[in-house]
Motif scaffolding. Structure first.
Motif, short mmCIF file in Angstrom:
data_model
loop_
_atom_site.label_atom_id
_atom_site.label_comp_id
_atom_site.label_asym_id
_atom_site.label_seq_id
_atom_site.Cartn_x
_atom_site.Cartn_y
_atom_site.Cartn_z
N THR A 165 15.66 -31.37 25.01
CA THR A 165 14.55 -31.11 25.94
C THR A 165 14.90 -31.38 27.40
OG1 THR A 165 13.68 -33.35 25.60
CG2 THR A 165 12.84 -31.61 24.16
N THR A 166 16.12 -31.81 27.68
CA THR A 166 16.49 -32.14 29.06
C THR A 166 16.92 -30.91 29.86
OG1 THR A 166 18.77 -32.63 28.42
CG2 THR A 166 17.20 -34.46 28.39
N ILE A 167 17.14 -29.76 29.22
CA ILE A 167 17.53 -28.55 29.93
C ILE A 167 16.65 -27.39 29.47
CG2 ILE A 167 19.92 -29.33 30.14
CD1 ILE A 167 20.65 -27.22 28.01
N GLU A 168 16.77 -26.26 30.18
CA GLU A 168 16.03 -25.05 29.79
C GLU A 168 16.84 -24.26 28.78
OE1 GLU A 168 14.25 -22.50 32.69
OE2 GLU A 168 14.07 -24.12 34.16
N TRP A 169 16.11 -23.56 27.89
CA TRP A 169 16.74 -22.73 26.86
C TRP A 169 16.21 -21.32 26.97
CZ3 TRP A 169 20.45 -24.75 23.50
CH2 TRP A 169 20.62 -26.13 23.58
N ARG A 170 17.09 -20.34 26.79
CA ARG A 170 16.71 -18.94 26.88
C ARG A 170 17.27 -18.17 25.68
NH1 ARG A 170 14.57 -17.67 32.08
NH2 ARG A 170 14.06 -19.70 33.00
N ASN A 171 16.56 -17.10 25.30
CA ASN A 171 17.05 -16.24 24.23
C ASN A 171 17.72 -15.01 24.84
OD1 ASN A 171 14.96 -14.63 25.11
ND2 ASN A 171 13.78 -14.75 23.21
N ASN A 199 11.52 -22.97 23.18
CA ASN A 199 11.33 -24.37 22.82
C ASN A 199 12.52 -24.77 21.94
OD1 ASN A 199 10.61 -26.77 21.38
ND2 ASN A 199 8.46 -26.36 21.79
N PRO A 200 13.38 -25.71 22.39
CA PRO A 200 14.58 -26.04 21.63
C PRO A 200 14.30 -26.78 20.33
CG PRO A 200 14.32 -27.54 23.48
CD PRO A 200 13.26 -26.50 23.64
N GLU A 201 13.08 -27.29 20.17
CA GLU A 201 12.75 -28.02 18.95
C GLU A 201 12.22 -27.08 17.86
OE1 GLU A 201 10.10 -30.96 20.60
OE2 GLU A 201 11.75 -32.39 20.81
N THR A 202 11.42 -26.09 18.27
CA THR A 202 10.89 -25.13 17.30
C THR A 202 11.72 -23.86 17.24
OG1 THR A 202 9.43 -24.07 18.92
CG2 THR A 202 8.57 -26.01 17.75
N LEU A 203 12.55 -23.63 18.27
CA LEU A 203 13.35 -22.41 18.41
C LEU A 203 12.45 -21.17 18.50
CD1 LEU A 203 16.37 -23.15 16.03
CD2 LEU A 203 16.15 -23.55 18.48
N LYS A 204 11.26 -21.37 19.05
CA LYS A 204 10.32 -20.29 19.29
C LYS A 204 10.09 -20.16 20.79
CE LYS A 204 9.56 -19.79 14.84
NZ LYS A 204 10.08 -18.61 14.10
N ILE A 205 9.58 -18.99 21.21
CA ILE A 205 9.25 -18.81 22.61
C ILE A 205 8.18 -19.82 23.02
CG2 ILE A 205 8.26 -17.20 24.31
CD1 ILE A 205 9.44 -14.94 22.65
N ILE A 206 8.37 -20.46 24.18
CA ILE A 206 7.43 -21.46 24.65
C ILE A 206 6.04 -20.84 24.79
CG2 ILE A 206 6.79 -22.88 26.65
CD1 ILE A 206 9.71 -23.50 27.03
N GLU A 239 20.26 -18.28 19.83
CA GLU A 239 20.59 -17.02 19.16
C GLU A 239 20.56 -17.25 17.66
OE1 GLU A 239 23.83 -13.87 20.20
OE2 GLU A 239 24.72 -15.22 18.72
N ASN A 240 19.83 -16.39 16.94
CA ASN A 240 19.74 -16.46 15.48
C ASN A 240 19.37 -17.86 15.01
OD1 ASN A 240 20.51 -13.74 15.28
ND2 ASN A 240 22.69 -14.28 15.27
N ASP A 241 18.35 -18.44 15.68
CA ASP A 241 17.82 -19.75 15.31
C ASP A 241 18.85 -20.87 15.43
OD1 ASP A 241 15.28 -18.74 14.74
OD2 ASP A 241 15.86 -18.22 12.70
N LYS A 242 19.79 -20.70 16.34
CA LYS A 242 20.78 -21.74 16.62
C LYS A 242 20.88 -21.94 18.12
CE LYS A 242 23.57 -20.85 12.48
NZ LYS A 242 24.91 -20.46 11.97
N LYS A 243 21.26 -23.14 18.52
CA LYS A 243 21.38 -23.49 19.94
C LYS A 243 22.85 -23.59 20.34
CE LYS A 243 18.95 -27.15 19.09
NZ LYS A 243 18.21 -28.42 19.17
N TYR A 244 23.14 -23.08 21.53
CA TYR A 244 24.52 -23.07 22.02
C TYR A 244 24.58 -23.58 23.46
CZ TYR A 244 25.39 -20.02 18.00
OH TYR A 244 25.48 -19.50 16.74
N ILE A 245 25.60 -24.39 23.73
CA ILE A 245 25.91 -24.86 25.08
C ILE A 245 27.36 -24.51 25.38
CG2 ILE A 245 26.12 -26.85 26.61
CD1 ILE A 245 23.31 -26.42 25.96
N TYR A 246 27.61 -23.82 26.49
CA TYR A 246 28.97 -23.39 26.84
C TYR A 246 29.64 -22.66 25.67
CZ TYR A 246 28.47 -26.51 30.86
OH TYR A 246 28.04 -27.13 32.02
N GLY A 247 28.88 -21.85 24.96
CA GLY A 247 29.43 -21.04 23.89
C GLY A 247 29.55 -21.74 22.55
#
Length: 267
Positions: free
Chosen positions: A239-245, A252-259, A221-229
């Motif tokens: 890269t070990t888990i899936e990321w969703r917007n 893509n958790p490294e570029t923060l862009k849609i795969i 969200e807003n170019d930031k990554k969150y786990i459990y809030g």
């Protein structure tokens, strides 16, 4: 109390419609009455060695303690076997919950609680609910899963607001009608506008697909990554888990862009 939901994804196969995925999602807020809140509380759990996922709402201490005990025992092969079917696995798990509750001081339970258990054996997916209230005691039951992609459960103090919003997604003219992503859209938008003070923070999700075991999803969200809030400001191995917007699109958790090649979803 929180907000917890579960939904399924269904695919069209030559043999007919088949469930392809099941998810349990929640908000991330723990509350202590009006005394305070913590928006990084874990409410969904999954086994890394077996296809088992869990989530809870209501009382925090008992369910979080019990699930914290169950997951390591499942992962170490103490409770379940590979040949166990879904009903057998739930019987073992619900039995563990019941015997633990027998010795728990009831005066310290904050009213009611519900624990969801999603499981898979082969291609068979099932969802169970273990619930407790002082009036009726503890009860375990299976939640019927239809052969369409949709929400199959909602609970907690945020349920009323979520279900009211969900009425829009249940209209055939909605872009997300009968889609797996639609349930997540509704959850995400509900948490952004929810009035219930006991529900808040970002969503957290675990899921099961047709293969492998539980999957934890990170949120972008807003170019930031969150786990459990919680924002993942640490140098994590993303890269070990899936990321969703917010549209449930794969990120893509490294570029923060849609795969590249991932299906874009209507917002």
């Amino acid at each position: 109390m929180t907000l917890i939901i579960s939904w399924i994804g269904v695919d069209d196969k030559k043999e007919g419609k088949e469930i392809s995925s099941i998810y349990i999602a929640s908000d991330s807020r723990y509350t202590w009455g009006n005394a305070g809140k913590f928006d990084f509380g874990i409410k969904v759990f999954g086994s890394s060695k077996y296809p088992e996922i869990f989530g809870f709402c209501g009382d925090v201490l008992f369910p979080s303690t019990i699930l914290g005990q169950l997951i390591p025992q499942i992962d170490n092969g103490l409770l379940l076997n590979d040949h166990d079917n879904c009903d057998t696995k739930n019987e073992i798990i619900s039995g563990y919950i019941k015997t633990s509750l027998d010795t728990y001081p009831k005066g310290f339970l904050a009213g009611t609680f519900t624990i969801l258990h999603g499981t898979r054996n082969g291609k068979v997916f099932k969802l169970f609910k273990t619930s407790f209230s002082p009036e009726t005691g503890i009860k375990n039951e299976e939640i019927e899963l239809p052969k369409v992609s949709k929400k199959v459960y909602s609970g907690g103090s945020g349920k009323t607001e979520f279900d009211k919003n969900w009425e829009e997604w249940e209209k055939e003219k909605h872009n997300d009608f009968r889609t797996s992503r639609g349930v997540y859209h509704c959850l995400y938008q509900t948490l952004k506008s929810i009035k219930d003070p006991q529900t808040g923070g970002l969503p957290q999700i675990v899921g099961l697909y047709r293969n492998k075991n539980s999957r934890l999803f990170g949120i972008v969200e807003n170019d930031k990554k969150y786990i459990y809030g919680k924002e993942s400001s640490e140098n994590i191995n993303s890269t070990t888990i899936e990321w969703r917007n917010e549209n449930f699109e794969r990120m893509n958790p490294e570029t923060l862009k849609i795969i590249e090649g991932a299906q874009r979803q209507p917002s």
